[in-house]
Design an enzyme around this catalytic site. Structure first.
Site, PDB file in Angstrom:
ATOM      1  N   LYS A 276     -10.024  -6.165   5.523  1.00 46.00           N
ATOM      2  CA  LYS A 276      -8.705  -6.336   6.158  1.00 46.00           C
ATOM      3  C   LYS A 276      -8.348  -7.816   6.231  1.00 46.00           C
ATOM      4  CE  LYS A 276      -5.994  -4.261   9.934  1.00 46.00           C
ATOM      5  NZ  LYS A 276      -4.878  -3.778   9.128  1.00 46.00           N
TER       6      LYS A 276
ATOM      7  N   GLU B  66      -1.865   3.640  -1.005  1.00 41.56           N
ATOM      8  CA  GLU B  66      -1.538   3.719   0.426  1.00 41.56           C
ATOM      9  C   GLU B  66      -0.175   3.088   0.648  1.00 41.56           C
ATOM     10  OE1 GLU B  66      -4.316   1.315   2.774  1.00 41.56           O
ATOM     11  OE2 GLU B  66      -4.556  -0.035   1.072  1.00 41.56           O
TER      12      GLU B  66
END
Ligand code: PDD
Length: 283
Positions: free
Chosen positions: A147, A179
């Site tokens: 992340k 995504e």
């Protein structure tokens, strides 16, 4: 004015400073977490802390402090800012050092946290309407499971989606949806929930893990595999999940209406269950 946390201090937001040599600023050499806040409490904090530790370790960075201290800072910011509903953003950088592509040794890590109040987040009108998606090629780097703060491409994508009159974008690689710009993507066909399997191609969403567990508890079938845009357009329902959107129904993909064009029953039910359980278990 908000109080934010910067490298050990709680300061008014207009007095917070970081170095121009911070590698988060120069190299996007930093990772982050966004934790949802409901009724002044943190949703799924231990899972966010665990993912943070993993992101850091993949980049050869240590946790700058024990998880309990991170939790204490989160709670202190909630209290100081009277935060009821919204999120807490946390960023950890490798620190400030002379500009060099090689990771520096001994730089002191940067730690920044701030709150973002979003009144009405749980009762968002968008969740009753559903959101519209456009698709675009996934041009991000190859380690999306970490992340990092390299968010320029997702930011371009969401801006492009808005310019086309949509709400958000789904990214497509090798013919399959990876995504959303800042959320995981799902479709529902014949009461089976389909979402891409975990790997380096997507972020391992904390909300994703919780929602899939809840879906299985509700006797829904889950298939973790890639799906195409055409399959999504022919689905009965679609939705996205994230710490800031919870479960958000999708009602249109590239101009094609999904199902009835209104939020589907499974997405709607999962949102209810997710909010209920999150309120009950937030700390
Ligand atoms: N984004 N995929 C991407 C690319 C994301 O950026 C996010 C979260 C998710 C969902 O993960 P989680 O359920 O752990 O929030 C999936 C946060 C909310 C953000 O950048 O604001």
């Amino acid at each position: 004015m908000r109080t934010v946390y910067v490298n050990g201090d709680y300061v008014p937001e207009d007095q917070a400073k970081i170095s121009v040599f911070d590698r988060g600023f120069l190299f996007a050499d930093a990772v982050y977490e966004v934790t949802g806040v409901l009724e002044g409490k943190l949703v799924d904090f231990p899972a966010h802390a665990a993912r943070l530790a993993r992101s850091l370790s993949e980049l050869d960075m240590p946790m700058p402090m024990p998880e309990a201290d991170l939790l204490a800072i989160h709670r202190e910011l909630v209290t100081r800012n009277g935060l009821e509903e919204g999120m807490i953003y946390l960023q950890i950088t490798r620190g400030a050092a002379d500009r060099d592509f090689v990771f520096p040794k001994g730089a002191e890590q940067g730690v920044v946290l701030f709150t973002q109040s979003v009144p009405g987040l749980a009762d968002a009108p968008a969740a009753r309407r559903g959101i519209r998606i456009v698709t675009l090629p996934d041009r991000r780097w190859g380690r999306r499971d970490i992340k990092t703060v390299q968010l320029l491409y997702p930011s371009m994508g969401k801006t492009a989606a808005k310019a086309q009159g949509a709400d958000d974008a789904w990214m497509v690689e090798d013919g399959h949806v990876t995504e959303g710009t800042s959320n995981n993507a799902y479709i529902v066909k014949d009461r089976t929930i389909i979402t891409r399997h975990l790997g380096e191609e997507i972020l391992h969403g904390i909300t994703r893990a919780a929602v899939l567990r809840m879906a299985e508890e509700a006797q829904l079938k889950v298939e973790e595999r890639p799906f195409t845009v055409a399959e999504a357009q022919a689905a009965d329902e679609a939705f996205v999940t994230s710490a800031s959107a919870f479960v958000m129904p999708v009602v249109e993909i590239d101009g094609t209406r999904i199902g009835s064009g209104t939020p589907g029953p499974i997405a709607t039910r999962l949102r209810e269950i997710y909010l209920e359980e999150s309120r009950a278990n937030a700390i």
